[in-house]
Enzyme design. Structure first.
Site, PDB file in Angstrom:
ATOM      1  N   PHE A 124       0.851  -1.192   0.000  1.00 31.92           N
ATOM      2  CA  PHE A 124       0.000   0.000   0.000  1.00 31.92           C
ATOM      3  C   PHE A 124       0.891   1.248   0.000  1.00 31.92           C
ATOM      4  O   PHE A 124       1.854   1.317   0.767  1.00 31.92           O
ATOM      5  CB  PHE A 124      -0.913  -0.023   1.222  1.00 31.92           C
ATOM      6  CG  PHE A 124      -1.999   1.013   1.174  1.00 31.92           C
ATOM      7  CD1 PHE A 124      -3.170   0.765   0.484  1.00 31.92           C
ATOM      8  CD2 PHE A 124      -1.836   2.230   1.806  1.00 31.92           C
ATOM      9  CE1 PHE A 124      -4.177   1.718   0.433  1.00 31.92           C
ATOM     10  CE2 PHE A 124      -2.836   3.196   1.755  1.00 31.92           C
ATOM     11  CZ  PHE A 124      -4.012   2.935   1.064  1.00 31.92           C
ATOM     12  N   ASP A 194       0.748  -4.726   8.821  1.00 34.17           N
ATOM     13  CA  ASP A 194      -0.347  -3.792   8.574  1.00 34.17           C
ATOM     14  C   ASP A 194      -1.611  -4.633   8.383  1.00 34.17           C
ATOM     15  O   ASP A 194      -1.699  -5.448   7.453  1.00 34.17           O
ATOM     16  CB  ASP A 194      -0.046  -2.936   7.336  1.00 34.17           C
ATOM     17  CG  ASP A 194      -1.065  -1.813   7.161  1.00 34.17           C
ATOM     18  OD1 ASP A 194      -2.227  -1.991   7.570  1.00 34.17           O
ATOM     19  OD2 ASP A 194      -0.690  -0.759   6.600  1.00 34.17           O
ATOM     20  N   TYR A 219     -11.475   2.602   9.515  1.00 36.40           N
ATOM     21  CA  TYR A 219     -12.635   2.977   8.673  1.00 36.40           C
ATOM     22  C   TYR A 219     -12.973   1.950   7.604  1.00 36.40           C
ATOM     23  O   TYR A 219     -13.864   2.171   6.810  1.00 36.40           O
ATOM     24  CB  TYR A 219     -12.421   4.357   8.032  1.00 36.40           C
ATOM     25  CG  TYR A 219     -11.094   4.552   7.325  1.00 36.40           C
ATOM     26  CD1 TYR A 219     -10.880   4.042   6.055  1.00 36.40           C
ATOM     27  CD2 TYR A 219     -10.053   5.250   7.932  1.00 36.40           C
ATOM     28  CE1 TYR A 219      -9.672   4.226   5.407  1.00 36.40           C
ATOM     29  CE2 TYR A 219      -8.843   5.440   7.294  1.00 36.40           C
ATOM     30  CZ  TYR A 219      -8.652   4.928   6.035  1.00 36.40           C
ATOM     31  OH  TYR A 219      -7.458   5.105   5.403  1.00 36.40           O
ATOM     32  N   LYS A 220     -12.248   0.824   7.565  1.00 35.29           N
ATOM     33  CA  LYS A 220     -12.564  -0.199   6.558  1.00 35.29           C
ATOM     34  C   LYS A 220     -13.531  -1.215   7.173  1.00 35.29           C
ATOM     35  O   LYS A 220     -14.680  -0.899   7.422  1.00 35.29           O
ATOM     36  CB  LYS A 220     -11.274  -0.815   6.038  1.00 35.29           C
ATOM     37  CG  LYS A 220     -10.480   0.212   5.208  1.00 35.29           C
ATOM     38  CD  LYS A 220      -9.088  -0.218   4.831  1.00 35.29           C
ATOM     39  CE  LYS A 220      -8.413   0.906   4.039  1.00 35.29           C
ATOM     40  NZ  LYS A 220      -6.966   0.754   3.975  1.00 35.29           N
ATOM     41  N   ARG A 364     -11.958  -3.995  -8.254  1.00 36.04           N
ATOM     42  CA  ARG A 364     -11.894  -4.578  -6.908  1.00 36.04           C
ATOM     43  C   ARG A 364     -13.271  -4.523  -6.252  1.00 36.04           C
ATOM     44  O   ARG A 364     -13.881  -3.461  -6.174  1.00 36.04           O
ATOM     45  CB  ARG A 364     -10.874  -3.781  -6.092  1.00 36.04           C
ATOM     46  CG  ARG A 364     -10.586  -4.361  -4.737  1.00 36.04           C
ATOM     47  CD  ARG A 364      -9.599  -3.505  -3.996  1.00 36.04           C
ATOM     48  NE  ARG A 364     -10.216  -2.271  -3.526  1.00 36.04           N
ATOM     49  CZ  ARG A 364      -9.718  -1.508  -2.539  1.00 36.04           C
ATOM     50  NH1 ARG A 364      -8.578  -1.841  -1.964  1.00 36.04           N
ATOM     51  NH2 ARG A 364     -10.329  -0.411  -2.148  1.00 36.04           N
TER      52      ARG A 364
END
Ligand code: PLP
Length: 405
Positions: A124, A194, A219-220, A364
């Protein structure tokens, strides 16, 4: 491939079914992007209103002694239960990016004979960017970024930290955490994970794997709201020897002594820097509480089944699935490579199927087990099939749309 009737029967028998009602999902939308921004839990509006009107409006500064000051560690202990950590090993604070900075810097400073942060090419972006900034500020430090197949060879006696993202944000490939942590330890390095695309989606057992450090996003899959505070994990055995480079007063042993000289708090509290954002903390805690109600084994099983259902649709459409087929090797989203992934993602959104695009050519689709059903998968698949057959996604109007997310 699953029929609509079969999907409805699966949903009716789904032990997680009741969670769907706990979210304020809009009508006419199939939300396949909860791995990027989790949707709004219904309870969050009440929690934020209570924080605003009662705790802030009425109780004013007294609220710091009525639950606010403990919030970073209280919510941290709740997240600890989701990731195989012990109480006192997790704090909610700052963003994932900032937490990466703190932990990487601390790890490098604690091992002066090792100067390398090792990570994976295509990790990421912020993980690599932050690591780049960290090594730039430490004399002799170096960021080594290699392809996944080269990681084992690059893990040598110069490496201070192996920094990996457990579930890849694009392909959903999942590292074997225990295996790679053991490899890092064999090389004398620390393992930093992570968990942004893992927590709330796939089983995570940090202490079972022997992990040293971890960060993750609120927030995911935790549905903590846009820009929610993030969390970090420091294994108990490292807490006394690692120092937070952002030595702010909230991480001081006695912040309200107002001393001139910094003295770190014992334990995980030292990883706080400034005052916690309480409006955002209230929203995050609601999302975490909701996740804690769900049985993680059911989450993992349903994530795998939703994926299999979508993968079968993809196969029938001749799509190139780049996510691993075996459940243990992947996270909770499915990624297809397609030469027109960008306009296809835009055409899907226009038809109410919200997924996303990741450059250069990946469509995705997040398959979040808490609120999605098999009927959503079948309906989204039918819309995808229709778009591909009609080739309507090739209409220039879609390609011209500017990318925001
Ligand atoms: C989403 C995500 C982040 C987010 O970092 P922020 O500081 O919240 O912007 C970091 N790392 C990974 C792997 C992610 O998926």
């Amino acid at each position: 491939m699953m029929t609509l009737e079969e999907a409805q029967a699966r949903d009716a028998a789904d032990p997680l079914r009741s969670f769907r009602e706990r979210f304020a999902l809009p009508e006419g939308v199939i939300y396949l992007d909860g791995n990027s921004l989790g949707p709004l839990p219904r309870a969050t509006a009440h929690a934020v209103a209570d924080l605003t009107n009662r705790q802030w409006g009425d109780r004013l500064i007294r609220s710091w002694n009525e639950g606010w000051i403990e919030a970073p560690l209280r919510i941290g202990d709740k997240i600890a239960r989701l990731i195989g950590a012990a109480p006192g090993e997790v704090a909610v604070t700052d963003s994932t990016s900032v937490n990466l900075f703190k932990l990487l810097t601390a790890a490098l400073r604690a091992s002066p004979d090792r100067r390398v942060v090792l990570s994976e090419a295509g990790n990421f972006p912020t993980d690599l960017h932050i690591a780049e900034g960290v090594v730039a500020g430490i004399p002799g430090a170096e960021l080594r970024v290699v392809a996944r197949e080269q990681l084992a060879a690059a893990l040598d006696e110069t490496v201070a930290v192996l920094m990996l993202t457990h579930v890849h944000y694009k392909t959903a490939e999942r590292f074997d955490m225990a295996d790679w942590t053991a490899r890092a330890h064999d090389a004398g390095a620390l393992a930093l994970w992570d968990l942004s695309h893992s927590t709330g989606a796939v089983p995570v057992d940090l202490n079972g794997a022997g992990a040293d450090l971890a960060v993750g996003c609120g927030y995911k899959y935790l549905n903590g709201g846009p820009g929610a505070p993030a969390y970090l994990f420091v294994a108990a055995r490292h807490q006394a020897r690692l120092a937070n480079p952002l030595s702010g007063w909230m991480g001081h042993a006695a912040p309200f002594d107002f001393a001139d000289v910094y003295a770190p708090a014992p334990g995980i509290r030292r990883w706080l820097a400034g005052t916690p954002p309480m409006l955002a903390m209230a929203a995050l805690e609601t999302g975490v509480d909701l996740m804690l109600e769900a049985d993680p084994a059911l989450i993992a099983a349903k994530s795998a089944s939703l994926f299999d259902a979508f993968a079968a649709i993809g196969d029938s459409l001749g799509l190139d699935c780049v996510s691993p087929r075996e459940a243990i090797l992947r996270g909770s989203h499915i990624a297809f490579r397609h030469p027109h992934a960008w306009p296809l993602s835009q055409a899907l959104i226009e038809r109410g199927v919200i997924g996303d695009f990741r450059a250069p050519d990946v469509l995705r689709l997040g398959l979040t087990p808490l609120y999605l059903g098999f009927e959503d998968i079948v309906r989204a698949g039918a819309i995808l099939a229709d778009l591909l057959a009609s080739r309507r996604y090739l209409d220039p109007v879609y390609a011209q749309r500017a990318a925001v997310t």
